[in-house]
Design a protein around this motif. Sequence first.
Motif, mmCIF file in Angstrom:
data_model
loop_
_atom_site.group_PDB
_atom_site.id
_atom_site.type_symbol
_atom_site.label_atom_id
_atom_site.label_comp_id
_atom_site.label_asym_id
_atom_site.label_seq_id
_atom_site.Cartn_x
_atom_site.Cartn_y
_atom_site.Cartn_z
ATOM 1 N N CYS A 115 45.160 40.338 38.786
ATOM 2 C CA CYS A 115 44.376 39.186 38.325
ATOM 3 C C CYS A 115 45.211 38.244 37.462
ATOM 4 O O CYS A 115 44.744 37.163 37.095
ATOM 5 C CB CYS A 115 43.152 39.663 37.542
ATOM 6 S SG CYS A 115 41.968 40.589 38.545
ATOM 7 N N PRO B 23 47.469 33.435 43.860
ATOM 8 C CA PRO B 23 46.263 32.923 44.529
ATOM 9 C C PRO B 23 46.341 33.125 46.040
ATOM 10 O O PRO B 23 47.400 32.982 46.654
ATOM 11 C CB PRO B 23 46.264 31.438 44.169
ATOM 12 C CG PRO B 23 47.064 31.353 42.909
ATOM 13 C CD PRO B 23 48.113 32.418 43.036
ATOM 14 N N ASN C 16 40.181 31.535 49.020
ATOM 15 C CA ASN C 16 39.050 31.090 48.214
ATOM 16 C C ASN C 16 38.744 32.059 47.067
ATOM 17 O O ASN C 16 38.081 33.054 47.255
ATOM 18 C CB ASN C 16 37.827 30.927 49.122
ATOM 19 C CG ASN C 16 36.693 30.237 48.419
ATOM 20 O OD1 ASN C 16 36.880 29.593 47.400
ATOM 21 N ND2 ASN C 16 35.503 30.377 48.969
ATOM 22 N N ASN C 17 39.265 31.765 45.866
ATOM 23 C CA ASN C 17 39.018 32.563 44.663
ATOM 24 C C ASN C 17 39.488 34.008 44.775
ATOM 25 O O ASN C 17 38.921 34.888 44.146
ATOM 26 C CB ASN C 17 37.535 32.528 44.281
ATOM 27 C CG ASN C 17 37.085 31.137 43.918
ATOM 28 O OD1 ASN C 17 37.806 30.390 43.261
ATOM 29 N ND2 ASN C 17 35.896 30.769 44.363
ATOM 30 N N ARG D 34 42.961 36.853 44.959
ATOM 31 C CA ARG D 34 44.336 37.040 44.543
ATOM 32 C C ARG D 34 44.945 38.169 45.369
ATOM 33 O O ARG D 34 44.306 39.172 45.630
ATOM 34 C CB ARG D 34 44.421 37.363 43.058
ATOM 35 C CG ARG D 34 43.865 36.194 42.240
ATOM 36 C CD ARG D 34 44.205 36.219 40.804
ATOM 37 N NE ARG D 34 45.596 36.346 40.458
ATOM 38 C CZ ARG D 34 46.465 35.341 40.283
ATOM 39 N NH1 ARG D 34 46.091 34.104 40.491
ATOM 40 N NH2 ARG D 34 47.699 35.579 39.905
ATOM 41 N N ALA E 187 39.046 39.753 44.258
ATOM 42 C CA ALA E 187 38.480 38.651 43.474
ATOM 43 C C ALA E 187 38.451 39.115 42.025
ATOM 44 O O ALA E 187 38.212 40.296 41.743
ATOM 45 C CB ALA E 187 37.077 38.314 43.954
ATOM 46 N N ARG F 19 37.377 38.189 37.786
ATOM 47 C CA ARG F 19 36.587 37.425 36.835
ATOM 48 C C ARG F 19 37.035 37.851 35.444
ATOM 49 O O ARG F 19 37.062 39.045 35.149
ATOM 50 C CB ARG F 19 35.099 37.674 37.029
ATOM 51 C CG ARG F 19 34.240 36.727 36.197
ATOM 52 C CD ARG F 19 32.752 36.894 36.416
ATOM 53 N NE ARG F 19 32.386 36.878 37.823
ATOM 54 C CZ ARG F 19 31.562 37.772 38.371
ATOM 55 N NH1 ARG F 19 31.030 38.737 37.657
ATOM 56 N NH2 ARG F 19 31.265 37.694 39.649
#
Length: 141
Positions: free
Chosen positions: A79, A85, A88-89, A91, A127, A129
């Motif tokens: 992350c 990247p 779409n969002n 890694r 993904a 967060r």
Amino acid sequence: MNFKGCGPIFFGFLMVVFIVENYAADNKQFNRQHFDNPKSNVGKRYCDAMMQRRGMTKPQCKSVNSFIHGTKKDINDVCGKGGKPYGNNLRRSNKQFSVTTCKLSGGSTRPPCKYRENKSNRYIVIACRDGKPVHYEEGQI
């Protein structure tokens, strides 16, 4: 609706608690479903045992799931500096991880669930967060 006194502050507090709990739940679910390091010694039928142990066989059999056999630190690093990247969002890891993918065999999605396994070293796509993984992209196997 007209908030008076401490109402707006209380409402804001509740929103923060809700967001933090949802994030924590997503990361906790990611770890339950995808983290297994060191690889668990559950006998010859690794996938059957792990899918059941991690709660992915009820009420129906999950069709595919991958277990990453890397440290939490290394997976979390994807992350950040340990990944780049990817679409779409997502890694993609800069290094390969040992991964076991379990695929449902047979046509029924009802228990008892039987899986076949594929072990390999590969780049992982996740993904994130707030610097923590919340989703493993199975489509990038």
